[in-house]
Design a protein around this motif. Structure first.
Motif, PDB file in Angstrom:
ATOM      1  N   THR A  74       0.822  -1.206   0.000  1.00 27.88           N
ATOM      2  CA  THR A  74       0.000   0.000   0.000  1.00 27.88           C
ATOM      3  C   THR A  74       0.857   1.257   0.000  1.00 27.88           C
ATOM      4  N   ASP A  75       0.371   2.286  -0.687  1.00 27.66           N
ATOM      5  CA  ASP A  75       1.035   3.588  -0.710  1.00 27.66           C
ATOM      6  C   ASP A  75       0.493   4.529   0.365  1.00 27.66           C
ATOM      7  N   TYR A  76      -0.416   4.024   1.182  1.00 27.37           N
ATOM      8  CA  TYR A  76      -1.126   4.904   2.109  1.00 27.37           C
ATOM      9  C   TYR A  76      -0.174   5.594   3.089  1.00 27.37           C
ATOM     10  N   PHE A  77       0.759   4.815   3.651  1.00 21.65           N
ATOM     11  CA  PHE A  77       1.627   5.380   4.677  1.00 21.65           C
ATOM     12  C   PHE A  77       2.725   6.258   4.093  1.00 21.65           C
ATOM     13  N   LEU A  78       2.925   6.182   2.785  1.00 22.90           N
ATOM     14  CA  LEU A  78       3.926   7.026   2.131  1.00 22.90           C
ATOM     15  C   LEU A  78       3.310   8.262   1.502  1.00 22.90           C
ATOM     16  N   THR A  81      -2.459   7.714  -0.171  1.00 27.21           N
ATOM     17  CA  THR A  81      -3.411   7.255  -1.190  1.00 27.21           C
ATOM     18  C   THR A  81      -3.725   5.778  -0.989  1.00 27.21           C
ATOM     19  N   ASP A  82      -4.813   5.329  -1.615  1.00 32.12           N
ATOM     20  CA  ASP A  82      -5.225   3.932  -1.501  1.00 32.12           C
ATOM     21  C   ASP A  82      -4.688   3.086  -2.656  1.00 32.12           C
ATOM     22  N   THR A  83      -3.649   3.557  -3.293  1.00 31.81           N
ATOM     23  CA  THR A  83      -3.042   2.809  -4.387  1.00 31.81           C
ATOM     24  C   THR A  83      -1.994   1.832  -3.863  1.00 31.81           C
ATOM     25  N   PHE A  84      -1.548   0.928  -4.754  1.00 35.06           N
ATOM     26  CA  PHE A  84      -0.517  -0.048  -4.412  1.00 35.06           C
ATOM     27  C   PHE A  84       0.622   0.059  -5.415  1.00 35.06           C
ATOM     28  N   SER A  85       1.833  -0.222  -4.956  1.00 32.02           N
ATOM     29  CA  SER A  85       3.009  -0.176  -5.813  1.00 32.02           C
ATOM     30  C   SER A  85       3.789  -1.476  -5.697  1.00 32.02           C
TER      31      SER A  85
END
Length: 661
Positions: A74-78, A81-85
């Motif tokens: 998840t990109d949330y903590f960076l 956003t609710d996207t994934f990388s």
């Protein structure tokens, strides 16, 4: 692998560490029936809310998570956003993770370290962080961590209270290059070795100021576990009938005394409940009972608490609206077996955002078979002649103080006063108005809370920003000049060099500046002119009023005549009556204005809320209780951060109910 099955497949669980990391679950996701199933790692115990998914396998129709070679996180903590990388660093296999026997023993003889001394175990071989080991008698969580601040190219080892987020001790690494400090440049030789750091500073015991740390040459970090300090609880132990609470150092004198069993027993762990034998009598005269019970009976948190409500109430309300004065981290049969330091909530009225839990490692709960065993000796009364006639305050505060107190409002001599003081009370000191402060200022003692208070407010009302307080140090130390540390209403340490009695006399009393004879004559002439002008204005106003009344009556008569038999009623204007909310203060100004607020402000419902809502759980102007929001994320405590950032915790997007912010 846990015993739980999800979608007919096994689930693996990684147990978190209290207030540092949450539990993680590896499970097979059914894609809500819209796509092929995939493996995911979630922070949600029910594995039903996709908002809690931390990582997921990109490959579909994989029978086992170890067969997945492509993961996204998840990109949330960076980025929020609710996207994934894509994350090539995730490797899942069916063997044990690389673990280490790296243990640290953290000790100090100068500081109690807020009770956080002991053995620390490295989280992972690739992680420069160590978690504190627990025993049944001491479950206080803490972390030793390495923090590198790239913006300033400095690095610290820090001992952190992960509940209050206080840095209890820290050591700056000196004499190392940027390449040696930065993990990006391979600085592994430094960041995994806190024993290399020697310039430690530690929190001053009993301090209300988180920044109040001093050099500690006795603090040591050894690369081995501490000697065995297990509590070795007896299996046949029976909780005592009575408990004796001794003097504590966080200004909660009103909690001291004898506590007895109520007969209430918890349903989970069979722990007993205690109540203070003598209920508190507050300002309105109503008695307030104080209870001690095991919070683990309410939710999954091994705390013994001193609370304003009982266990039955806490269970009925699922822990909400339960005011807690203090807690001790332990999973024991009795609070007297808790080896951890007791932590007490402290804040000043109107400044709850500056409140915090403070460790009191000198506080003790003793066992007793009868209530008489808890009776404390009556303190000896201090003869009147032993009280100094004058106490002086000068503008001499700690060089590190950066608070808001204006010392010009406090300086000068205060004269001892015995008016309205009972035989078993202490006197208070008064400073008259002067050129710096148009109000009286006071120094007085509150036996209920156990602290000295300096009230130097420049204005009447609830403004207490220019007030100071300190805890009475000991039975024999009865003077305010004997306080070691004074604090402002934001709990900032201001030192003690500013207050003294030796050499203080009536000559040090500040009074309004006297005017000269010419100035007095000019002032008298000006007053005469003002009286003449005022007289003219008053006569003019009377004439205007008479004319207005005459005109109004004539116009009204004309309107009534025109309207025939109609009646025109005049409008009414009601002026709201001002309520003197400071009436008690005005009547007895030596009382606290604002002052200490020892009600249990830090309720569990408040703790669970958004960090920005410091007054959650209180009643707003509409009479409705504030809504408790649970949707504020927190960063990983292990991440490198900006030097000005507050150390934060890694947790789920919406803090789970069992986690206290």
């Amino acid at each position: 692998q846990s015993s739980v099955l999800h979608n007919g497949h096994a689930v693996w669980k990684l147990t978190g560490y209290l207030f540092v990391s949450v539990d993680l679950y590896v499970f097979l996701h059914d894609a809500d029936g819209l796509d092929d199933w995939f493996w995911a790692i979630s922070m949600d115990e029910s594995m039903a809310d996709d908002d809690y998914i931390a990582a997921k396998c990109v490959q579909r129709n994989v029978a086992d998570p170890t067969q997945c070679t492509r993961w996204q996180t998840t990109d949330y903590f960076l980025f929020g956003t609710d996207t994934f990388s894509n994350n090539s660093g995730i490797v899942v296999n069916d063997s044990f993770c690389a673990r280490t026997d790296n243990r640290l023993c953290v000790q100090s003889t100068q500081s109690a370290l807020a009770g956080l001394h002991g053995t620390y175990v490295q989280i992972h071989v690739n992680t420069s962080a160590w978690l504190r080991e627990w025993t049944e008698c001491d479950t206080q969580p803490a972390i030793m961590q390495y923090r590198y601040y790239p913006g300033d190219d400095v690095a610290y080892f820090q001992l952190v209270d992960v509940y209050d987020l206080w840095v209890v001790a820290e050591c700056r690494l000196l004499g190392y290059s940027v390449d040696e400090l930065s993990a990006e440049h391979g600085g592994d030789a430094v960041r995994f070795h806190p024993e290399l750091c020697t310039e430690w500073t530690s929190l001053v015991d009993g301090s209300l100021d988180a920044a109040h740390k001093i050099y500690d040459e006795t603090l040591t970090v050894a690369t081995d576990a501490c000697e065995d300090d297990s509590c070795a609880l007896a299996t046949d132990y029976v909780a005592p009938d009575h408990l004796c609470l001794s003097r504590n150092s966080i200004m909660h004198t009103f909690l001291e005394g004898t506590y007895e069993q109520t007969g209430v027993v918890g349903t989970k762990y069979d722990t007993v409940e205690y109540v203070k034998s003598d209920a508190l009598i507050v300002d309105d005269g109503d008695p307030v009972p104080i209870y001690i019970f095991f919070w683990g009976e309410v939710e999954d948190l091994a705390w013994w608490v001193i609370a304003s409500t009982n266990l039955s109430y806490a269970l009925e309300h699922d822990g909400e609206k339960t005011g807690v004065f203090g807690y001790c981290s332990a999973s024991t049969v009795s609070p007297s077996q808790c080896f951890s330091c007791w932590n007490f909530w402290f804040s000043t009225s109107g400044h709850t955002e500056h409140g915090a839990w403070h460790a009191d490692c000198s506080f003790d709960i003793a066992e007793a078979e009868t209530a008489t065993e808890c009776e404390a000796a009556t303190p000896e009364l201090i003869p009147n002649e032993q009280w100094p006639e004058y106490i002086c305050i000068r503008d001499s505060v700690s060089s590190e103080y950066d608070g808001v107190v204006d010392m010009s409002l406090l300086i000068g001599a205060y004269e001892v006063t015995w008016d309205d003081v009972t035989a078993d009370s202490v006197p208070y000191y008064v400073k008259p108005p002067n050129d710096f402060n148009s109000n009286n200022s006071y120094i007085y003692y509150s036996p209920f809370y156990g602290f000295w208070y300096i009230d130097g407010s420049a204005t009447d009302g609830e403004d207490d920003t220019n007030s100071l307080l300190c805890r009475k140090e000991g039975v024999d130390d009865y003077l305010p000049t004997e306080c070691t540390f004074w604090y402002d209403t934001h709990s900032n340490n201001i030192g003690s060099a500013f207050i003294y009695s030796d050499g203080c006399s009536a000559e040090d009393i500040l009074r309004p500046t006297a005017v000269t004879s010419n100035e007095q004559k000019n002032e008298n002439d000006l007053e005469d002119v003002m009286w003449i002008v005022t007289g003219v204005l008053v006569l003019s106003a009377i004439c205007v009023c008479v004319y207005c009344l005459y005109t109004r009556r004539r116009n009204r008569h004309e309107r009534v005549s025109t309207a025939g038999d109609g009646d025109i009623a005049g409008g009414e204007i009601e002026l709201d009556e001002e309520v003197d909310k400071q009436g008690l203060v005005a009547e007895n100004q030596k009382n606290i204005k604002g002052g200490m607020d020892m009600r249990p402000l830090h309720t569990f419902s408040t703790i669970k809320g958004n960090d920005d809502d410091d007054d959650l759980g209180e009643t707003d102007e509409d009479g409705d209780e504030d809504d408790v929001s649970n949707d504020k994320p927190r960063r990983d405590i292990l991440d490198d951060g900006d030097q000005n950032d507050k150390v934060s915790l890694f947790a789920d997007k919406a803090a789970n109910a069992q986690y206290l912010d």
